[in-house]
Design a protein around this motif. Structure first.
Motif, PDB file in Angstrom:
ATOM      1  N   GLU A 111      54.978  83.336  13.093  1.00  0.00           N
ATOM      2  CA  GLU A 111      55.363  81.971  12.701  1.00  0.00           C
ATOM      3  C   GLU A 111      55.658  81.132  13.940  1.00  0.00           C
ATOM      4  O   GLU A 111      55.175  80.014  14.074  1.00  0.00           O
ATOM      5  CB  GLU A 111      56.579  82.011  11.776  1.00  0.00           C
ATOM      6  N   ALA A 112      56.445  81.682  14.863  1.00  0.00           N
ATOM      7  CA  ALA A 112      56.851  80.932  16.056  1.00  0.00           C
ATOM      8  C   ALA A 112      55.715  80.758  17.061  1.00  0.00           C
ATOM      9  O   ALA A 112      55.554  79.673  17.636  1.00  0.00           O
ATOM     10  CB  ALA A 112      58.025  81.633  16.732  1.00  0.00           C
ATOM     11  N   ASP A 113      54.920  81.796  17.263  1.00  0.00           N
ATOM     12  CA  ASP A 113      53.902  81.768  18.312  1.00  0.00           C
ATOM     13  C   ASP A 113      52.571  81.153  17.887  1.00  0.00           C
ATOM     14  O   ASP A 113      51.832  80.650  18.733  1.00  0.00           O
ATOM     15  CB  ASP A 113      53.629  83.184  18.830  1.00  0.00           C
ATOM     16  N   ILE A 114      52.238  81.216  16.596  1.00  0.00           N
ATOM     17  CA  ILE A 114      50.918  80.755  16.157  1.00  0.00           C
ATOM     18  C   ILE A 114      51.011  79.627  15.132  1.00  0.00           C
ATOM     19  O   ILE A 114      50.440  78.551  15.324  1.00  0.00           O
ATOM     20  CB  ILE A 114      50.097  81.932  15.574  1.00  0.00           C
ATOM     21  N   LEU A 115      51.728  79.853  14.046  1.00  0.00           N
ATOM     22  CA  LEU A 115      51.720  78.882  12.952  1.00  0.00           C
ATOM     23  C   LEU A 115      52.451  77.588  13.287  1.00  0.00           C
ATOM     24  O   LEU A 115      51.959  76.502  12.982  1.00  0.00           O
ATOM     25  CB  LEU A 115      52.290  79.518  11.686  1.00  0.00           C
ATOM     26  N   SER A 116      53.607  77.688  13.924  1.00  0.00           N
ATOM     27  CA  SER A 116      54.350  76.463  14.275  1.00  0.00           C
ATOM     28  C   SER A 116      53.565  75.564  15.223  1.00  0.00           C
ATOM     29  O   SER A 116      53.488  74.353  14.988  1.00  0.00           O
ATOM     30  CB  SER A 116      55.713  76.817  14.867  1.00  0.00           C
ATOM     31  N   PRO A 117      52.963  76.103  16.294  1.00  0.00           N
ATOM     32  CA  PRO A 117      52.149  75.230  17.144  1.00  0.00           C
ATOM     33  C   PRO A 117      50.976  74.597  16.390  1.00  0.00           C
ATOM     34  O   PRO A 117      50.670  73.414  16.588  1.00  0.00           O
ATOM     35  CB  PRO A 117      51.637  76.163  18.252  1.00  0.00           C
ATOM     36  N   LEU A 118      50.335  75.349  15.498  1.00  0.00           N
ATOM     37  CA  LEU A 118      49.226  74.792  14.720  1.00  0.00           C
ATOM     38  C   LEU A 118      49.707  73.664  13.809  1.00  0.00           C
ATOM     39  O   LEU A 118      49.039  72.641  13.680  1.00  0.00           O
ATOM     40  CB  LEU A 118      48.542  75.877  13.890  1.00  0.00           C
ATOM     41  N   ARG A 119      50.884  73.845  13.189  1.00  0.00           N
ATOM     42  CA  ARG A 119      51.448  72.790  12.327  1.00  0.00           C
ATOM     43  C   ARG A 119      51.745  71.531  13.125  1.00  0.00           C
ATOM     44  O   ARG A 119      51.434  70.423  12.694  1.00  0.00           O
ATOM     45  CB  ARG A 119      52.725  73.280  11.658  1.00  0.00           C
ATOM     46  N   ARG A 120      52.373  71.705  14.290  1.00  0.00           N
ATOM     47  CA  ARG A 120      52.710  70.546  15.126  1.00  0.00           C
ATOM     48  C   ARG A 120      51.440  69.802  15.554  1.00  0.00           C
ATOM     49  O   ARG A 120      51.391  68.572  15.509  1.00  0.00           O
ATOM     50  CB  ARG A 120      53.505  70.975  16.359  1.00  0.00           C
ATOM     51  N   GLU A 121      50.424  70.542  15.960  1.00  0.00           N
ATOM     52  CA  GLU A 121      49.176  69.917  16.401  1.00  0.00           C
ATOM     53  C   GLU A 121      48.478  69.209  15.246  1.00  0.00           C
ATOM     54  O   GLU A 121      47.932  68.114  15.423  1.00  0.00           O
ATOM     55  CB  GLU A 121      48.263  70.968  17.027  1.00  0.00           C
TER      56      GLU A 121
END
Length: 148
Positions: A111-121
């Protein structure tokens, strides 16, 4: 809302995010796949896309769209599935691996390393498109003529 319903909605949102993600960016965030066995190796095909006129119009076949699907099982036993638009087999494999990893103890890290950055982008991209569209908005108004 029950825990199962919440889990299902979270998983649907996560799978949608992964399907929409830029394949190059997803590959950069997750360069290597975890050890796994294929339940269904990535395979490409087509699905019929339906459209609807208005909110209450009848459905009609709009056309076909290519998709790639796969399913895998991690060594832990967690099973991941993915359907993505297009023919990128690596994109589908990474999405399925992330789906499976989110069912285990590494969910917080994923969640922290992959999904959160994708959501922000994705949100940043959505906001930039909205600002660009707003800049072209035309305000129409009615002028009152003096003879009325």
């Amino acid at each position: 809302m029950s825990m199962t319903t919440t889990h299902t909605k979270d998983r649907q949102a996560r799978m949608g995010l992964l399907a929409r993600a830029n394949p190059t960016r997803l590959s950069a965030l997750m360069p290597d796949l975890p050890p796994h066995d294929w339940l269904r190796p990535p395979e490409s095909g087509a699905v019929m896309v339906q459209g609807r006129v208005g909110a209450s119009g009848g459905a009609f076949n709009l056309g076909e769209m290519s998709v790639t699907r796969c399913a895998l099982r991690l060594k832990s036993g967690a099973v991941g599935h993915a359907y993505i638009q297009g023919r990128d087999r690596d994109h589908a494999a990474r999405a399925a691996a992330i789906d499976a990893l989110m069912q285990g103890p590494s969910a917080e890290r994923i969640e922290a390393d992959i999904l959160s950055p994708l959501r922000r982008e994705e949100e940043s991209s959505r906001r930039a498109r909205a600002e660009k569209a707003a800049a072209t908005k035309v305000e129409f108004f009615t002028m009152v003529r003096g003879e009325d």
